[in-house]
Write a protein that holds these residues in place. Structure first.
Motif, PDB file in Angstrom:
ATOM      1  N   ILE A  33      24.259 -35.483  86.780  1.00 50.37           N
ATOM      2  CA  ILE A  33      24.488 -35.780  85.442  1.00 50.37           C
ATOM      3  C   ILE A  33      23.389 -36.774  85.015  1.00 50.37           C
ATOM      4  N   ASP A  34      22.673 -36.119  83.761  1.00 50.17           N
ATOM      5  CA  ASP A  34      21.678 -37.101  83.301  1.00 50.17           C
ATOM      6  C   ASP A  34      20.478 -37.518  84.231  1.00 50.17           C
ATOM      7  N   PRO A  35      19.467 -36.572  84.607  1.00 52.29           N
ATOM      8  CA  PRO A  35      18.518 -36.975  85.305  1.00 52.29           C
ATOM      9  C   PRO A  35      17.355 -37.550  84.293  1.00 52.29           C
ATOM     10  N   GLY A  36      17.458 -38.674  84.047  1.00 56.75           N
ATOM     11  CA  GLY A  36      16.519 -39.207  82.944  1.00 56.75           C
ATOM     12  C   GLY A  36      15.088 -39.584  83.433  1.00 56.75           C
ATOM     13  N   LEU A  53      22.897 -28.269  94.945  1.00 58.44           N
ATOM     14  CA  LEU A  53      23.073 -28.570  93.610  1.00 58.44           C
ATOM     15  C   LEU A  53      23.498 -27.446  92.856  1.00 58.44           C
ATOM     16  N   LYS A  54      24.580 -27.311  92.078  1.00 53.87           N
ATOM     17  CA  LYS A  54      25.236 -26.258  91.313  1.00 53.87           C
ATOM     18  C   LYS A  54      24.734 -26.447  90.146  1.00 53.87           C
ATOM     19  N   TYR A  55      24.940 -27.564  89.399  1.00 49.06           N
ATOM     20  CA  TYR A  55      24.687 -27.947  87.891  1.00 49.06           C
ATOM     21  C   TYR A  55      24.082 -29.323  87.655  1.00 49.06           C
ATOM     22  N   ILE A  56      23.083 -29.067  86.538  1.00 48.05           N
ATOM     23  CA  ILE A  56      22.611 -30.409  85.929  1.00 48.05           C
ATOM     24  C   ILE A  56      23.122 -30.615  84.720  1.00 48.05           C
ATOM     25  N   PHE A  57      23.960 -31.414  84.455  1.00 49.50           N
ATOM     26  CA  PHE A  57      24.848 -31.637  83.175  1.00 49.50           C
ATOM     27  C   PHE A  57      24.246 -32.810  82.321  1.00 49.50           C
ATOM     28  N   LEU A  58      23.798 -32.265  81.283  1.00 49.42           N
ATOM     29  CA  LEU A  58      23.388 -33.274  80.226  1.00 49.42           C
ATOM     30  C   LEU A  58      24.333 -33.771  79.029  1.00 49.42           C
ATOM     31  N   THR A  59      24.704 -35.117  79.076  1.00 46.89           N
ATOM     32  CA  THR A  59      25.512 -35.684  77.970  1.00 46.89           C
ATOM     33  C   THR A  59      25.023 -35.447  76.646  1.00 46.89           C
ATOM     34  N   HIS A  60      23.498 -35.588  76.612  1.00 44.19           N
ATOM     35  CA  HIS A  60      22.938 -35.319  75.316  1.00 44.19           C
ATOM     36  C   HIS A  60      21.253 -35.009  75.626  1.00 44.19           C
TER      37      HIS A  60
END
Length: 216
Positions: A33-36, A53-60
């Protein structure tokens, strides 16, 4: 479940963003989540966990939450998930504000655009997408009822909420999102925000009860 928080520096300003790695212990399937920023640190932890790693999820779509995405995806794969309304920010720095913190915009397309109520699985762990517009028009949170936790990006933090004076932000929408999507979760739900310390729903409720009385 294995859960790791990595506070990464983003942009030349050195802003700290919380990136999260959640790994199913049995299958090693993982969501990031959120690789900033600081993608090398994120990749190192993924390698240590032997994560798939299956998903890279972006909160915004703000740059301080997506700045390391290209390097991580190149090294470890994973499908990029972002809401429909925030997907433009992946290639439009006027929305991502990459220039504002002296970062390069990723300039890429999402693999999938997610909607309110979508379910995401890694191994036996199920997450539900909660659409929470306000900080951006397509901001989302990720909730696991079984694990009793929610990842809120910049929707809420400990003791406060995300700013709404940036492109596509709206204060009334944010307050409605918090009240109708987050404050209805069980009190003991652990809140993992995009910045700052971890909190719980029960510890944040009074703030929004007081605002409701003021009829925002």
């Amino acid at each position: 479940m294995i859960l790791k928080r990595i506070q990464v520096k983003t942009g030349q300003e050195g802003l700290l963003t919380n990136s999260y790695i959640i790994c199913d212990e049995q299958t090693k399937e993982t969501i990031l989540i959120d690789p900033g920023g600081e993608p090398e640190r994120i990749i190192e932890v993924l390698d240590i966990l032997e994560a798939k790693l299956k998903y890279i999820f972006l909160t915004h779509c703000h740059a301080d939450h997506i700045g390391g995405i290209n390097q991580v995806k190149t090294a470890k794969g994973g499908k990029i998930l972002v809401s429909r309304d925030d997907s433009e920010g992946l290639y439009n720095e006027e929305i991502s504000l990459a220039y504002y913190i002296n970062m390069e915009n990723p300039e890429l397309e999402a693999d999938s655009r997610i909607d309110d109520g979508d379910l995401i699985h890694i191994g036996d762990i199920e997450f539900k997408v909660l659409l929470t517009p306000g900080h951006t028009k397509g901001g989302v949170c990720l909730y696991s009822e079984k694990e009793g936790l929610v990842f809120t990006g910049d929707t809420i933090f400990s003791g406060t909420w995300g700013r709404t004076d940036l492109p596509t932000g709206d204060f009334v929408s944010l307050m409605n999102s918090i009240e109708k999507k987050l404050m209805v979760l069980p009190d003991e739900t652990i809140v993992y925000p995009g910045h700052g310390r971890i909190t719980m729903i029960q510890d944040e409720k009074n703030i929004y009860l007081e605002l409701r009385e003021k009829d925002f």
